[in-house]
Design a protein around this motif. Structure first.
Motif, PDB file in Angstrom:
ATOM      1  N   VAL A 264       0.856  -1.175   0.000  1.00 52.78           N
ATOM      2  CA  VAL A 264       0.000   0.000   0.000  1.00 52.78           C
ATOM      3  C   VAL A 264       0.896   1.230   0.000  1.00 52.78           C
ATOM      4  O   VAL A 264       1.796   1.361   0.834  1.00 52.78           O
ATOM      5  CB  VAL A 264      -0.944  -0.001   1.230  1.00 52.78           C
ATOM      6  CG1 VAL A 264      -1.672   1.325   1.347  1.00 52.78           C
ATOM      7  CG2 VAL A 264      -1.936  -1.148   1.130  1.00 52.78           C
ATOM      8  N   LEU A 265       0.667   2.130  -0.939  1.00 52.79           N
ATOM      9  CA  LEU A 265       1.480   3.329  -1.080  1.00 52.79           C
ATOM     10  C   LEU A 265       0.938   4.434  -0.179  1.00 52.79           C
ATOM     11  O   LEU A 265      -0.275   4.638  -0.093  1.00 52.79           O
ATOM     12  CB  LEU A 265       1.483   3.800  -2.535  1.00 52.79           C
ATOM     13  CG  LEU A 265       1.895   2.742  -3.578  1.00 52.79           C
ATOM     14  CD1 LEU A 265       1.644   3.263  -4.983  1.00 52.79           C
ATOM     15  CD2 LEU A 265       3.352   2.363  -3.388  1.00 52.79           C
ATOM     16  N   VAL A 266       1.836   5.152   0.480  1.00 51.34           N
ATOM     17  CA  VAL A 266       1.439   6.242   1.375  1.00 51.34           C
ATOM     18  C   VAL A 266       2.177   7.515   0.975  1.00 51.34           C
ATOM     19  O   VAL A 266       3.413   7.510   0.895  1.00 51.34           O
ATOM     20  CB  VAL A 266       1.748   5.908   2.851  1.00 51.34           C
ATOM     21  CG1 VAL A 266       1.324   7.060   3.755  1.00 51.34           C
ATOM     22  CG2 VAL A 266       1.041   4.626   3.277  1.00 51.34           C
ATOM     23  N   PRO A 267       1.472   8.605   0.716  1.00 49.94           N
ATOM     24  CA  PRO A 267       2.131   9.867   0.371  1.00 49.94           C
ATOM     25  C   PRO A 267       3.002  10.372   1.522  1.00 49.94           C
ATOM     26  O   PRO A 267       2.782  10.013   2.684  1.00 49.94           O
ATOM     27  CB  PRO A 267       0.964  10.825   0.119  1.00 49.94           C
ATOM     28  CG  PRO A 267      -0.218   9.944  -0.134  1.00 49.94           C
ATOM     29  CD  PRO A 267       0.009   8.712   0.686  1.00 49.94           C
ATOM     30  N   ASN A 268       3.962  11.228   1.200  1.00 50.03           N
ATOM     31  CA  ASN A 268       4.802  11.820   2.237  1.00 50.03           C
ATOM     32  C   ASN A 268       3.973  12.641   3.219  1.00 50.03           C
ATOM     33  O   ASN A 268       4.270  12.692   4.408  1.00 50.03           O
ATOM     34  CB  ASN A 268       5.872  12.715   1.595  1.00 50.03           C
ATOM     35  CG  ASN A 268       6.916  11.906   0.844  1.00 50.03           C
ATOM     36  OD1 ASN A 268       7.239  10.788   1.233  1.00 50.03           O
ATOM     37  ND2 ASN A 268       7.423  12.452  -0.247  1.00 50.03           N
ATOM     38  N   HIS A 269       2.944  13.284   2.707  1.00 45.75           N
ATOM     39  CA  HIS A 269       2.042  14.090   3.552  1.00 45.75           C
ATOM     40  C   HIS A 269       0.595  13.698   3.206  1.00 45.75           C
ATOM     41  O   HIS A 269      -0.082  14.411   2.449  1.00 45.75           O
ATOM     42  CB  HIS A 269       2.283  15.580   3.321  1.00 45.75           C
ATOM     43  CG  HIS A 269       3.697  16.004   3.559  1.00 45.75           C
ATOM     44  ND1 HIS A 269       4.239  16.108   4.828  1.00 45.75           N
ATOM     45  CD2 HIS A 269       4.692  16.316   2.693  1.00 45.75           C
ATOM     46  CE1 HIS A 269       5.501  16.479   4.734  1.00 45.75           C
ATOM     47  NE2 HIS A 269       5.806  16.610   3.459  1.00 45.75           N
TER      48      HIS A 269
END
Length: 250
Positions: A228-233
């Motif tokens: 699962v990809l998570v943005p930096n913010h």
């Protein structure tokens, strides 16, 4: 042209400013009881030519600022996520008081979505209340759940009933970390169910404030059996998307 996007959510307000489609400033504050006053504070001293609002308070913002444009949360989050992850085909966004699942096509357009905005179950507010009941800070809650030795089933997703269930488990001497893990698992089941109902496939991006919880990220990935990809913010995706949509209109 300098364009801004502002996401007026139920718990927080995010502001993103872009110039030539590059982010030059970000700000964040609590929504409080007067979202427009808080929006004015977060915008204070920020220079921009055009602004687009999203989030539950976008219509109030449009009334208060006649030159403002608005865009739905779904479109804004899709635009923000695809800017950071062009390969994304699905989005799970869990905020303070709502959650949404979005399926995108190869061009990044929204194909189908589902939104839970009538109940705190499965949202950041649910996790916040449960953390307090167990004596954890919100920052401690996810790591505590990750440290649990086994899963524990929580039967109720209603915040009121879940509080009673947690109180009963504590009275029986159940391990706090195991209770925490069970609560996280109940939210994950609900979230993954939403993704399945929109037919989410391919790369999934987890956005919103709850994406900062390491246990939630790991459990969602485990349930989906994929990264699962998570943005930096992750909380900035709606405001970023609104700013970019505004910029593309110019």
């Amino acid at each position: 042209m300098i364009c801004a996007g502002i996401d007026i959510g139920s718990r927080s307000i995010e502001l993103v400013v872009v110039e030539n489609k590059k982010v030059i400033e970000t700000r964040q504050t609590d929504t409080g009881f007067d979202p427009i006053s808080q929006a004015k504070k977060v915008m204070d001293g920020v220079k921009f030519d055009k602004i687009m609002a999203t989030g539950y308070g976008r219509n109030l913002f449009e009334v208060a600022f006649e030159d403002a444009s608005t865009v739905t949360e779904i479109k804004a989050h899709a635009a923000g996520v695809r800017l950071e992850f062009p390969e994304a085909l699905a989005i799970l966004d869990i905020g303070g008081q709502d959650s949404k699942s979005i399926r995108l096509n190869e061009q990044g357009r929204v194909v189908k979505f589902e939104m839970n905005d009538r109940c705190a179950a499965g949202t950041g507010k649910f996790l916040e209340i449960m953390a307090q009941n167990l004596g954890f800070s919100l920052d401690e809650f996810g790591p505590a759940a990750l440290a649990a030795q086994k899963d524990l089933q929580i039967n109720s997703m209603c915040t009121v009933f879940a509080e009673s269930e947690v109180t009963s488990l504590i009275a029986k001497g159940q391990d706090r970390q195991e209770i925490a893990r069970g609560l996280h698992l109940s939210v994950v089941k609900r979230a993954v169910g939403m993704l399945n109902r929109v037919g989410a496939q391919g790369p999934v991006v987890f956005s919103g404030g709850v994406a900062q919880n390491p246990c939630m990220v790991q459990m969602v990935a485990d349930a989906l059996e994929k990264e699962v990809l998570v943005p930096n913010h992750p909380q900035m995706m709606g405001a970023l998307g609104a700013a970019m949509i505004m910029a593309e209109k110019q």
